[in-house]
Design a protein around this motif. Structure first.
Motif, mmCIF file in Angstrom:
data_model
loop_
_atom_site.group_PDB
_atom_site.id
_atom_site.type_symbol
_atom_site.label_atom_id
_atom_site.label_comp_id
_atom_site.label_asym_id
_atom_site.label_seq_id
_atom_site.Cartn_x
_atom_site.Cartn_y
_atom_site.Cartn_z
ATOM 1 N N UNK A 61 9.275 0.984 9.164
ATOM 2 C CA UNK A 61 8.328 0.090 9.836
ATOM 3 C C UNK A 61 8.982 -1.168 10.396
ATOM 4 N N UNK A 62 9.879 -1.792 9.661
ATOM 5 C CA UNK A 62 10.533 -2.982 10.199
ATOM 6 C C UNK A 62 11.348 -2.658 11.452
ATOM 7 N N UNK A 107 6.111 -11.227 9.443
ATOM 8 C CA UNK A 107 6.516 -10.503 8.240
ATOM 9 C C UNK A 107 6.671 -11.461 7.067
ATOM 10 N N UNK A 108 7.192 -12.659 7.334
ATOM 11 C CA UNK A 108 7.391 -13.632 6.267
ATOM 12 C C UNK A 108 6.076 -14.233 5.796
ATOM 13 N N UNK A 109 5.071 -14.199 6.642
ATOM 14 C CA UNK A 109 3.739 -14.590 6.189
ATOM 15 C C UNK A 109 3.282 -13.656 5.077
ATOM 16 N N UNK A 110 3.542 -12.352 5.243
ATOM 17 C CA UNK A 110 3.186 -11.385 4.206
ATOM 18 C C UNK A 110 3.925 -11.647 2.914
ATOM 19 N N UNK A 124 2.244 -14.793 1.307
ATOM 20 C CA UNK A 124 0.868 -14.733 0.815
ATOM 21 C C UNK A 124 0.657 -13.698 -0.282
ATOM 22 N N UNK A 125 1.394 -12.578 -0.215
ATOM 23 C CA UNK A 125 1.113 -11.477 -1.134
ATOM 24 C C UNK A 125 1.318 -11.825 -2.606
ATOM 25 N N UNK A 126 2.436 -12.461 -3.003
ATOM 26 C CA UNK A 126 2.649 -12.692 -4.443
ATOM 27 C C UNK A 126 1.536 -13.480 -5.125
ATOM 28 N N UNK A 127 1.067 -14.624 -4.572
ATOM 29 C CA UNK A 127 -0.004 -15.337 -5.281
ATOM 30 C C UNK A 127 -1.318 -14.561 -5.315
ATOM 31 N N UNK A 128 -1.592 -13.771 -4.284
ATOM 32 C CA UNK A 128 -2.842 -12.986 -4.282
ATOM 33 C C UNK A 128 -2.795 -11.932 -5.382
ATOM 34 N N UNK A 170 3.550 -4.056 5.593
ATOM 35 C CA UNK A 170 4.785 -3.443 5.096
ATOM 36 C C UNK A 170 5.500 -4.379 4.129
ATOM 37 N N UNK A 171 5.580 -5.681 4.493
ATOM 38 C CA UNK A 171 6.226 -6.640 3.615
ATOM 39 C C UNK A 171 5.483 -6.820 2.308
ATOM 40 N N UNK A 172 4.163 -6.789 2.361
ATOM 41 C CA UNK A 172 3.364 -6.915 1.132
ATOM 42 C C UNK A 172 3.580 -5.717 0.223
ATOM 43 N N UNK A 173 3.729 -4.531 0.814
ATOM 44 C CA UNK A 173 4.013 -3.331 0.021
ATOM 45 C C UNK A 173 5.364 -3.452 -0.668
ATOM 46 N N UNK A 174 6.376 -3.886 0.093
ATOM 47 C CA UNK A 174 7.713 -4.030 -0.492
ATOM 48 C C UNK A 174 7.715 -5.085 -1.590
ATOM 49 N N UNK A 175 7.028 -6.201 -1.357
ATOM 50 C CA UNK A 175 6.987 -7.268 -2.358
ATOM 51 C C UNK A 175 6.290 -6.802 -3.634
ATOM 52 N N UNK A 176 5.274 -5.935 -3.500
ATOM 53 C CA UNK A 176 4.565 -5.451 -4.688
ATOM 54 C C UNK A 176 5.522 -4.749 -5.645
ATOM 55 N N UNK A 177 6.443 -3.970 -5.085
ATOM 56 C CA UNK A 177 7.421 -3.303 -5.942
ATOM 57 C C UNK A 177 8.481 -4.250 -6.458
ATOM 58 N N UNK A 178 8.969 -5.141 -5.588
ATOM 59 C CA UNK A 178 10.053 -6.028 -5.973
ATOM 60 C C UNK A 178 9.616 -7.071 -7.004
ATOM 61 N N UNK A 179 8.426 -7.659 -6.788
ATOM 62 C CA UNK A 179 7.972 -8.753 -7.642
ATOM 63 C C UNK A 179 7.204 -8.267 -8.863
ATOM 64 N N UNK A 180 6.367 -7.247 -8.672
ATOM 65 C CA UNK A 180 5.430 -6.872 -9.726
ATOM 66 C C UNK A 180 5.703 -5.518 -10.373
ATOM 67 N N UNK A 181 6.621 -4.736 -9.807
ATOM 68 C CA UNK A 181 6.844 -3.394 -10.331
ATOM 69 C C UNK A 181 7.234 -3.377 -11.802
#
Length: 431
Positions: free
Chosen positions: A348-349, A375-378, A381-385, A254-265
């Motif tokens: 989800x949270x 959740x903070x692990x997600x 890890x998600x942004x650099x991947x 869930x956190x990786x999904x949210x970060x995808x929009x916030x960081x990369x959208x």
């Protein structure tokens, strides 16, 4: 067994005035938590210019933030046992607003990196403790209200972003925005503290533990005392540890999904469709806006369907929306896709925190602490991947991870709560 309406009317009385005030106080802390930090985001370009940083150096400073959350988050349970979830949430929200001022006035890379790390650390403790206190209020309401808290956080995030954008447009000095934020947000946090619940965090669990049911007798055979009680906070059965790991995986995805929009959208919109800055920002707005709506409406849905079914339907919606956006690339389909992703993960949270907090044999606060840490692990890890895949294949292909995140949610959502309607001590799941 009596019918649903006849059964629920005597068991769900109107909340007491003190409980209503506590709900609004917790909602205010959630709002402040989202608003205080997100007011910073539109001022990042000004910070880069004022310090004279390269984008790479700035990205490294921002990337250190989640490390602070990972390190500090595990200490939240001990703080809540010592001081209570309400005072802990208020105190560390005040710390967070103070540290945000340090971010605004950063004069070097080391200063900025340290301030962001401390901001994430204080946010982690605030996040866990305000969710724990929100669960106390929810138990008094005997129905789902946790999603609305997270709706207030999302509303705070949008409000903070608008404040930061307006200050940036008006060229308000960074130090002035940070100082005003500390004063206003700090005063409101202190106001909220006056209306939070009092007493130990386990108070609302007592009726469930004292009842004669076989479930309570089996799950809580004896109440440890003294040092044994403190040590027992982290002594859990293998089953409880496994369930917490699975709940953590739900939040990683869930956190990786949210970060995808916030960081990369915005970068996805700009690089894929060559749109202007306003249109590029619509990916973030769509995800956060849909998530806000989904959270404010989520409690009614969860009461009707249960957390597990709601999560599975949301995962399908998220996967379908992003698949449409990536297979039929167009600015409109992209906005729709990010909106579906935001709506899909909206509950989800709260769902994972609720289930973790009610696991049999887990001391209050420990379950939320561990799941929040995952959740903070997600987020870490998600942004650099995604960034590495974007450099290798373009962001359009890198964001195919989002449907895979939805698949992960679908796989691990089986551990979520299935209860509907009333949430009180008579139900089989609580401790």
């Amino acid at each position: 067994m009596s019918s649903g309406p006849a059964r629920r009317s005597p068991r769900r009385p109107a909340p007491a005035p003190a409980d209503r005030r506590a709900r609004w106080a917790v909602s205010l802390i959630f709002f402040l938590n989202g608003c205080s930090f997100c007011a910073l985001l539109p001022r990042y370009p000004d910070l880069v210019d004022s310090i004279g940083l390269s984008l790479g150096a700035f990205g490294l400073a921002v990337g250190l933030g989640p490390v602070g959350g990972l390190l500090a988050g595990l200490g939240a349970a001990a703080l809540m046992r010592r001081f209570g979830s309400g005072p802990t949430a208020v105190a560390f929200q005040l710390v967070a607003s103070t540290v945000h001022l340090l971010v605004y006035i950063s004069g070097s890379w080391l200063w900025l990196a340290t301030a962001l790390l401390l901001a994430a650390a204080s946010d982690a403790i605030t996040d866990i403790s305000m969710n724990a206190h929100g669960m106390r209020v929810e138990r008094r309401y005997r129905r789902s209200i946790l999603n609305s808290y997270h709706g207030w956080w999302s509303l705070g995030a949008v409000t903070g972003g608008l404040i930061g954008a307006a200050c940036a447009g008006a060229q308000v000095p960074l130090w002035l925005q940070g100082t005003c934020g500390l004063v206003v947000f700090g005063m409101l946090a202190l106001v909220a503290s006056r209306f939070l619940l009092t007493g130990p965090d386990g108070t609302e669990r007592v009726p469930a533990q004292a009842g004669p049911s076989a479930a309570s007798a089996q799950d809580a055979p004896a109440e440890p005392v003294g040092a044994a009680r403190v040590l027992g906070a982290w002594h859990m059965s293998l089953r409880s540890v496994t369930l917490l790991l699975a709940l953590g995986m739900v939040l990683v995805f869930a956190g990786s999904t949210e970060d995808a929009g916030n960081t990369w959208g915005a970068l996805f919109m700009r690089d894929t469709f060559a749109v202007g800055p306003f249109a590029a920002g619509m990916a973030f707005v769509a995800l956060q806006g849909a998530q806000t709506i989904g959270r404010f409406t989520g409690d009614a849905v969860v009461d009707r369907l249960g957390d597990r079914t709601t999560a599975r339907l949301g995962a399908v919606l998220s996967a379908a929306g992003m698949t449409l956006a990536l297979t039929v690339p167009h600015p409109a389909t992209a906005v729709i896709g990010f909106a579906c992703a935001g709506w899909g993960i909206a509950t989800l949270f709260p769902a994972a925190f609720r289930t973790a907090d009610e696991l049999p044999g887990v001391t209050p606060g420990v379950g939320i602490t561990l799941v929040g840490w995952f959740a903070r692990v997600g987020f870490f890890l998600a942004p650099p991947i995604v960034g590495a895949l974007g450099d290798a294949f373009t962001l359009r292909y890198a964001l195919w991870l989002m449907p895979l995140y939805a698949l992960g949610i679908l796989v691990f959502s089986g551990v979520l709560d299935t209860r509907r309607g009333d949430r009180d001590g008579a139900q089989p799941a609580p401790v």
